[in-house]
Scaffold this motif. Structure first.
Motif, PDB file in Angstrom:
ATOM      1  N   ALA A 460      50.610  42.846  48.973  1.00  0.00           N
ATOM      2  CA  ALA A 460      49.393  43.546  49.396  1.00  0.00           C
ATOM      3  C   ALA A 460      48.523  43.885  48.191  1.00  0.00           C
ATOM      4  O   ALA A 460      47.292  43.754  48.237  1.00  0.00           O
ATOM      5  CB  ALA A 460      49.766  44.812  50.164  1.00  0.00           C
ATOM      6  N   GLU A 461      49.168  44.309  47.100  1.00  0.00           N
ATOM      7  CA  GLU A 461      48.423  44.639  45.883  1.00  0.00           C
ATOM      8  C   GLU A 461      47.782  43.398  45.283  1.00  0.00           C
ATOM      9  O   GLU A 461      46.636  43.445  44.799  1.00  0.00           O
ATOM     10  CB  GLU A 461      49.355  45.299  44.870  1.00  0.00           C
ATOM     11  N   LEU A 462      48.491  42.275  45.332  1.00  0.00           N
ATOM     12  CA  LEU A 462      47.942  41.025  44.812  1.00  0.00           C
ATOM     13  C   LEU A 462      46.719  40.595  45.616  1.00  0.00           C
ATOM     14  O   LEU A 462      45.696  40.192  45.047  1.00  0.00           O
ATOM     15  CB  LEU A 462      48.998  39.923  44.846  1.00  0.00           C
ATOM     16  N   MET A 463      46.832  40.681  46.940  1.00  0.00           N
ATOM     17  CA  MET A 463      45.711  40.262  47.784  1.00  0.00           C
ATOM     18  C   MET A 463      44.506  41.185  47.606  1.00  0.00           C
ATOM     19  O   MET A 463      43.359  40.727  47.599  1.00  0.00           O
ATOM     20  CB  MET A 463      46.149  40.242  49.248  1.00  0.00           C
ATOM     21  N   ARG A 467      40.717  40.141  46.557  1.00  0.00           N
ATOM     22  CA  ARG A 467      39.527  40.538  47.320  1.00  0.00           C
ATOM     23  C   ARG A 467      38.520  41.243  46.412  1.00  0.00           C
ATOM     24  O   ARG A 467      37.302  41.066  46.563  1.00  0.00           O
ATOM     25  CB  ARG A 467      39.933  41.461  48.467  1.00  0.00           C
ATOM     26  N   THR A 468      39.012  42.020  45.453  1.00  0.00           N
ATOM     27  CA  THR A 468      38.114  42.738  44.543  1.00  0.00           C
ATOM     28  C   THR A 468      37.208  41.783  43.787  1.00  0.00           C
ATOM     29  O   THR A 468      36.028  42.075  43.554  1.00  0.00           O
ATOM     30  CB  THR A 468      38.947  43.574  43.541  1.00  0.00           C
ATOM     31  N   VAL A 469      37.741  40.623  43.406  1.00  0.00           N
ATOM     32  CA  VAL A 469      36.966  39.664  42.615  1.00  0.00           C
ATOM     33  C   VAL A 469      36.370  38.558  43.481  1.00  0.00           C
ATOM     34  O   VAL A 469      35.942  37.521  42.966  1.00  0.00           O
ATOM     35  CB  VAL A 469      37.834  39.063  41.495  1.00  0.00           C
ATOM     36  N   GLY A 470      36.349  38.760  44.799  1.00  0.00           N
ATOM     37  CA  GLY A 470      35.710  37.798  45.700  1.00  0.00           C
ATOM     38  C   GLY A 470      36.537  36.565  45.994  1.00  0.00           C
ATOM     39  O   GLY A 470      35.991  35.557  46.471  1.00  0.00           O
ATOM     40  N   ALA A 471      37.853  36.607  45.746  1.00  0.00           N
ATOM     41  CA  ALA A 471      38.708  35.439  45.969  1.00  0.00           C
ATOM     42  C   ALA A 471      39.577  35.577  47.210  1.00  0.00           C
ATOM     43  O   ALA A 471      40.355  34.674  47.526  1.00  0.00           O
ATOM     44  CB  ALA A 471      39.598  35.205  44.748  1.00  0.00           C
ATOM     45  N   GLY A 472      39.451  36.692  47.931  1.00  0.00           N
ATOM     46  CA  GLY A 472      40.325  36.923  49.072  1.00  0.00           C
ATOM     47  C   GLY A 472      40.162  35.888  50.174  1.00  0.00           C
ATOM     48  O   GLY A 472      41.137  35.430  50.765  1.00  0.00           O
ATOM     49  N   LEU A 508      44.775  43.725  37.990  1.00  0.00           N
ATOM     50  CA  LEU A 508      46.168  44.150  38.110  1.00  0.00           C
ATOM     51  C   LEU A 508      46.686  44.780  36.824  1.00  0.00           C
ATOM     52  O   LEU A 508      47.580  45.627  36.848  1.00  0.00           O
ATOM     53  CB  LEU A 508      47.047  42.953  38.485  1.00  0.00           C
ATOM     54  N   GLY A 509      46.146  44.370  35.671  1.00  0.00           N
ATOM     55  CA  GLY A 509      46.607  44.892  34.393  1.00  0.00           C
ATOM     56  C   GLY A 509      46.293  46.359  34.169  1.00  0.00           C
ATOM     57  O   GLY A 509      47.007  47.052  33.461  1.00  0.00           O
ATOM     58  N   ARG A 510      45.212  46.846  34.736  1.00  0.00           N
ATOM     59  CA  ARG A 510      44.839  48.268  34.712  1.00  0.00           C
ATOM     60  C   ARG A 510      44.583  48.840  33.309  1.00  0.00           C
ATOM     61  O   ARG A 510      44.664  50.057  33.114  1.00  0.00           O
ATOM     62  CB  ARG A 510      45.909  49.120  35.406  1.00  0.00           C
ATOM     63  N   ALA A 511      44.301  48.007  32.321  1.00  0.00           N
ATOM     64  CA  ALA A 511      43.981  48.543  30.996  1.00  0.00           C
ATOM     65  C   ALA A 511      42.660  49.310  31.075  1.00  0.00           C
ATOM     66  O   ALA A 511      41.724  48.882  31.760  1.00  0.00           O
ATOM     67  CB  ALA A 511      43.874  47.415  29.981  1.00  0.00           C
ATOM     68  N   PRO A 512      42.546  50.437  30.387  1.00  0.00           N
ATOM     69  CA  PRO A 512      41.319  51.248  30.494  1.00  0.00           C
ATOM     70  C   PRO A 512      40.107  50.627  29.800  1.00  0.00           C
ATOM     71  O   PRO A 512      38.974  51.013  30.083  1.00  0.00           O
ATOM     72  CB  PRO A 512      41.708  52.567  29.817  1.00  0.00           C
TER      73      PRO A 512
END
Length: 595
Positions: A460-463, A467-472, A508-512
């Motif tokens: 679910a997190e991967l999908m 979706r966030t980057v328009g690839a869903g 997914l990496g979540r680096a600030p």
């Protein structure tokens, strides 16, 4: 990253010596003792069985001249046919086993080389250039793979056959054997002339190919900037110059090998003449039989085929040897002790960090002038800054230093409260993610490819990241969804989808802090617009530095910094810089005209 080590690393990756490469091969052959032993035994057996018919022929000739019984001649003839058939079978099995052993060695070497490259400090990769790295894990692997399929089995089998055939000549008559051995000094002189000159020449050729690759990569990476600054001709001239150098070296190699073949032919002529003359003298003195004297030239002639095979494949074998030394050399490159960080190291909920660059000066070891001089920049937490400038202005170098790749000679880069000079590469990766134009999709499922950035992420997190980057949408339409195989041998993805996967890893990496170095450069205009929207979504809520390839991306940043000759010469918003009428304004006009 340590700042105490003042030793200057070489500007190219390490190349092993011939002894080191041979030692690596021997060590890995010992890890497969049964396969190695089977390869040696079948090769020797095949060589013996190929030589045996010539030795039996001497008995047939002597049997005929001495009036031997017909049954003996038939038996010897049957043995000759059986030896020839068994020799062909043994040679085929030997060729297969050599290829199998070579393929196993290549697989281990390729895995080790890729692991070594991935384990290198990023600063080292930047220092040597991507052309050298890519030519080793790409071109050198391909050259060695081709050699293992063709040249190396031929040279090895032919070499064993030469030894067995030489021993067979001594078995006929030691004087005939010595006559044939009279060609060895000529062969030795030819090899003594060839070997010391060939390996450096082939290494030089491979290095030139790496330089050509680097010129191509550099030009393609900054193609938009090249066009905006009308630098097409300069880049074309550089690529052309490197390509002509590769061509000239190829011609030199061909001419050099032709001279070697001439020396080998002279050695064959000397050996055959000596055998015929000595055989005639022995026969006249009744010191040898007609069968022995007749078989000796045939035995020596039997050497022509394997020696010719060695000569005509030695060129390829030498190329394989040069590639082997380059790949084994990579294995000796120093690696970081810890390259993979844990995102939990960053305080939960800390939010984006500001970026502060103060008095930064940086130069590469092989350059007299610094690439960056006294650079001062700041990006507020959650803000964005775009770097623009001509090719060679220092944009990518500054971006790499802000990403923790390399250590400045003076000055500092701080991510929030952290000075990057005090962190190892894993720590830097926790704070900063960098995305360049060279994005890759690895062979495997789409889910596994995404989990490179977050091993514990669920489907679910991967999908959601996609979706966030328009690839869903396109990801959901794949045959097996997230479990569809992508990369080599899997679903074919265009450059826009590949870039979206890279951006999903960024999410997914979540680096600030995020650094994007021309990450949308390869997409077409329609794909670039889509990716620019994806970039904004992926970087939402993070402090972002863009190395802007498209000035539309620079416009979207909060502020823009213009680099020229390693210095920040202008800084402001898009509107402010256009109104200023300086370098950015000229670049903007050139960009609009080009578009």
């Amino acid at each position: 990253m340590s700042t105490t080590d003042t030793r200057v690393a070489p500007a190219t990756l390490r190349t092993a010596t011939g002894g080191e490469a041979a030692g690596w091969v021997v060590a890995h052959c010992r890890r497969a003792p049964w396969l190695t032993a089977s390869t040696l035994l079948t090769t020797v057996a095949g060589a013996v069985l190929q030589v045996l018919p010539v030795l039996l022929l001497s008995q047939v000739v002597d049997g005929v001249t001495e009036g031997g019984s017909r049954s003996v001649l038939v038996t010897v003839g049957a043995l000759m046919v059986a030896a020839a058939l068994l020799g062909a079978v043994a040679t085929a099995v030997s060729t297969y086993l050599i290829g199998r052993l070579g393929a196993d060695l290549l697989a281990r070497l390729r895995e080790g080389a890729v692991r070594a490259v991935l384990g290198m400090p990023s600063a080292r990769v930047e220092q040597v250039g991507r052309g050298d790295v890519l030519s080793r894990v790409g071109d050198d692997v391909a050259v060695l793979s081709k050699g293992i399929r063709s040249a190396i089995p031929t040279v090895f089998s032919a070499g064993v056959l030469v030894v067995i055939a030489t021993a067979g000549m001594f078995g006929l008559d030691w004087r005939l054997g010595l006559a044939g051995a009279g060609a060895l000094p000529a062969y030795g002189l030819a090899l003594r002339w060839y070997l010391p000159r060939s390996a450096p020449l082939y290494r030089k050729q491979r290095a030139a190919q790496a330089d050509r690759a680097q010129a191509l990569i550099s030009g393609l990476n900054g193609i938009g900037t090249v066009r905006a600054y009308r630098l097409e001709e300069a880049v074309r001239e550089k690529v052309t110059r490197e390509s002509w150098r590769v061509r000239d070296l190829g011609v030199d190699v061909f001419r050099f090998f032709g001279r070697f073949v001439g020396r080998e032919n002279r050695a064959e002529f000397i050996g055959l003449v000596l055998i015929v003359v000595v055989g005639y003298a022995l026969l006249e003195a009744d010191a040898a039989s007609l069968g022995e004297v007749s078989a000796a030239p045939l035995m020596f002639h039997r050497l022509f085929t394997p020696l010719g095979a060695i000569m005509f494949t030695f060129d390829e074998a030498q190329k394989s040897g040069a590639s082997l030394t380059r790949l084994v050399g990579v294995l000796g490159e120093p690696a970081e002790e810890r390259l993979v960080g844990d995102v939990s190291v960053a305080p939960a909920g800390a939010g984006p960090y500001p970026v502060t660059v103060e008095g930064l000066t940086f130069g590469y070891p092989d350059t007299e002038e610094p690439v960056l001089r006294d650079v001062n920049l700041s990006i507020p937490a959650g803000g964005s800054l775009a770097l623009v400038g001509a090719t060679g202005a220092g944009k990518s170098t500054l971006a790499a230093l802000i990403a923790g790749i390399g250590t400045p000679q003076s000055g500092s880069v701080r991510i929030g409260p952290h000075d990057l000079a005090g962190l190892d590469e894993a720590g830097a990766r926790v704070l900063v993610s960098i995305l360049t134009q060279e994005t890759h999709v690895f062979s495997g499922s789409l889910a596994d490819d995404l989990r490179l950035a977050a091993p514990g992420a669920g489907d679910a997190e991967l999908m959601e990241a996609l979706r966030t980057v328009g690839a869903g949408e396109w990801a959901e339409l794949l045959t097996d969804g997230l479990h569809t195989t992508v990369g080599e041998g899997g679903e074919r993805l265009d450059v826009t989808k590949v870039a979206q996967i890279a951006l999903a890893r960024l999410v997914l990496g979540r680096a600030p802090v995020v650094v994007l170095d021309e990450s949308t450069a390869e997409a077409g205009s329609e794909g670039a617009a889509e990716l620019e929207r994806a970039v904004l979504a992926a970087c939402s809520g993070r402090t972002t530095l863009y190395v802007a390839h498209r000035l539309t991306q620079a416009m979207a940043a909060d502020r823009i910094a213009v680099l020229s000759a390693g210095r920040v010469v202008e800084e402001g918003t898009h509107g402010e810089l256009v109104a200023l009428g300086g370098q950015y304004a000229r670049l903007w006009r050139a960009w609009r005209e080009g578009s």
